[in-house]
Design an enzyme around this catalytic site. Structure first.
Site, PDB file in Angstrom:
ATOM      1  N   CYS A 243     -58.605  -8.364  40.627  1.00  0.00           N
ATOM      2  CA  CYS A 243     -57.592  -7.458  40.077  1.00  0.00           C
ATOM      3  C   CYS A 243     -58.110  -6.829  38.783  1.00  0.00           C
ATOM      4  O   CYS A 243     -57.932  -5.628  38.558  1.00  0.00           O
ATOM      5  CB  CYS A 243     -56.297  -8.199  39.795  1.00  0.00           C
ATOM      6  SG  CYS A 243     -55.240  -8.424  41.236  1.00  0.00           S
TER       7      CYS A 243
ATOM      8  N   HIS B  75     -61.112  -9.665  50.290  1.00  0.00           N
ATOM      9  CA  HIS B  75     -62.391  -8.953  50.232  1.00  0.00           C
ATOM     10  C   HIS B  75     -63.168  -9.164  51.523  1.00  0.00           C
ATOM     11  O   HIS B  75     -63.090 -10.215  52.148  1.00  0.00           O
ATOM     12  CB  HIS B  75     -63.225  -9.400  49.027  1.00  0.00           C
ATOM     13  CG  HIS B  75     -63.456 -10.874  48.946  1.00  0.00           C
ATOM     14  ND1 HIS B  75     -62.504 -11.754  48.492  1.00  0.00           N
ATOM     15  CD2 HIS B  75     -64.515 -11.635  49.297  1.00  0.00           C
ATOM     16  CE1 HIS B  75     -62.971 -12.991  48.548  1.00  0.00           C
ATOM     17  NE2 HIS B  75     -64.197 -12.953  49.049  1.00  0.00           N
TER      18      HIS B  75
HETATM   19  P1  AMP Z   1     -65.569 -15.741  48.894  1.00  0.00           P
HETATM   20  O1  AMP Z   1     -66.264 -17.065  48.948  1.00  0.00           O
HETATM   21  O2  AMP Z   1     -65.431 -15.084  50.244  1.00  0.00           O
HETATM   22  O3  AMP Z   1     -64.255 -15.835  48.138  1.00  0.00           O
HETATM   23  O4  AMP Z   1     -66.534 -14.767  48.112  1.00  0.00           O
HETATM   24  C1  AMP Z   1     -66.431 -14.505  46.758  1.00  0.00           C
HETATM   25  C2  AMP Z   1     -67.694 -13.763  46.394  1.00  0.00           C
HETATM   26  O5  AMP Z   1     -67.458 -13.121  45.164  1.00  0.00           O
HETATM   27  C3  AMP Z   1     -68.925 -14.659  46.225  1.00  0.00           C
HETATM   28  O6  AMP Z   1     -69.951 -14.226  47.111  1.00  0.00           O
HETATM   29  C4  AMP Z   1     -69.314 -14.453  44.750  1.00  0.00           C
HETATM   30  O7  AMP Z   1     -70.718 -14.419  44.560  1.00  0.00           O
HETATM   31  C5  AMP Z   1     -68.661 -13.117  44.432  1.00  0.00           C
HETATM   32  N1  AMP Z   1     -68.287 -12.886  43.038  1.00  0.00           N
HETATM   33  C6  AMP Z   1     -67.632 -13.737  42.212  1.00  0.00           C
HETATM   34  N2  AMP Z   1     -67.418 -13.179  41.014  1.00  0.00           N
HETATM   35  C7  AMP Z   1     -67.936 -11.930  41.077  1.00  0.00           C
HETATM   36  C8  AMP Z   1     -68.062 -10.846  40.160  1.00  0.00           C
HETATM   37  N3  AMP Z   1     -67.569 -10.927  38.922  1.00  0.00           N
HETATM   38  N4  AMP Z   1     -68.673  -9.725  40.571  1.00  0.00           N
HETATM   39  C9  AMP Z   1     -69.172  -9.631  41.813  1.00  0.00           C
HETATM   40  N5  AMP Z   1     -69.100 -10.611  42.723  1.00  0.00           N
HETATM   41  C10 AMP Z   1     -68.497 -11.745  42.367  1.00  0.00           C
HETATM   42 ZN    ZN Z   2     -56.130 -10.081  42.607  1.00  0.00          ZN
END
Ligand code: AMP
Ligand code: ZN
Length: 102
Positions: free
Chosen positions: A6, A95
């Protein structure tokens, strides 16, 4: 709400965006698991696919990922929703992972 995606969508946390439209943003995953690893993220806070009610939004996420894959000249790629803790979801904001590249 203390939700990092967000904050990125609201521009509270600056992030270089690969795509932005009325309902979605996309940016590089901070810990890429493949040469191209991009997250397509809803601007609205939806916790996961479990809470998703709008089928158009899911379709638009897939079409956005397809557009980015085309721009990156990816021949093949994976599209992945992790759903819930047991499904490997770490961030509770909807996502779609776009993963590919050699
Ligand atoms: P999930 O396990 O499907 O919730 O994936 C979350 C993803 O978000 C992981 O692959 C993380 O490496 C990525 N992630 C977490 N924080 C950030 C951030 N600030 N910017 C970009 N990617 C992120
Ligand atoms: Zn959110």
């Amino acid at each position: 709400m203390d939700c990092i995606f967000c904050k990125i969508a609201n521009k509270e946390i600056p992030k270089e965006l690969v795509l932005e439209n009325e309902e979605l943003i996309a940016f590089d995953d901070i810990h890429p698991k493949t040469p191209v690893h991009i997250l397509v993220v809803t601007k609205a806070h939806v916790a996961s696919v479990k809470e998703l009610e709008n089928p158009e939004l899911a379709g638009d996420m897939v079409m956005a990922a397809k557009k980015i894959a085309g721009e990156k000249n990816l021949d093949g790629y994976k599209l992945l929703f992790n759903v819930g803790r047991e499904g490997g979801q770490e961030i509770d904001h909807l996502h779609l992972h776009l993963m590919g590249g050699k």
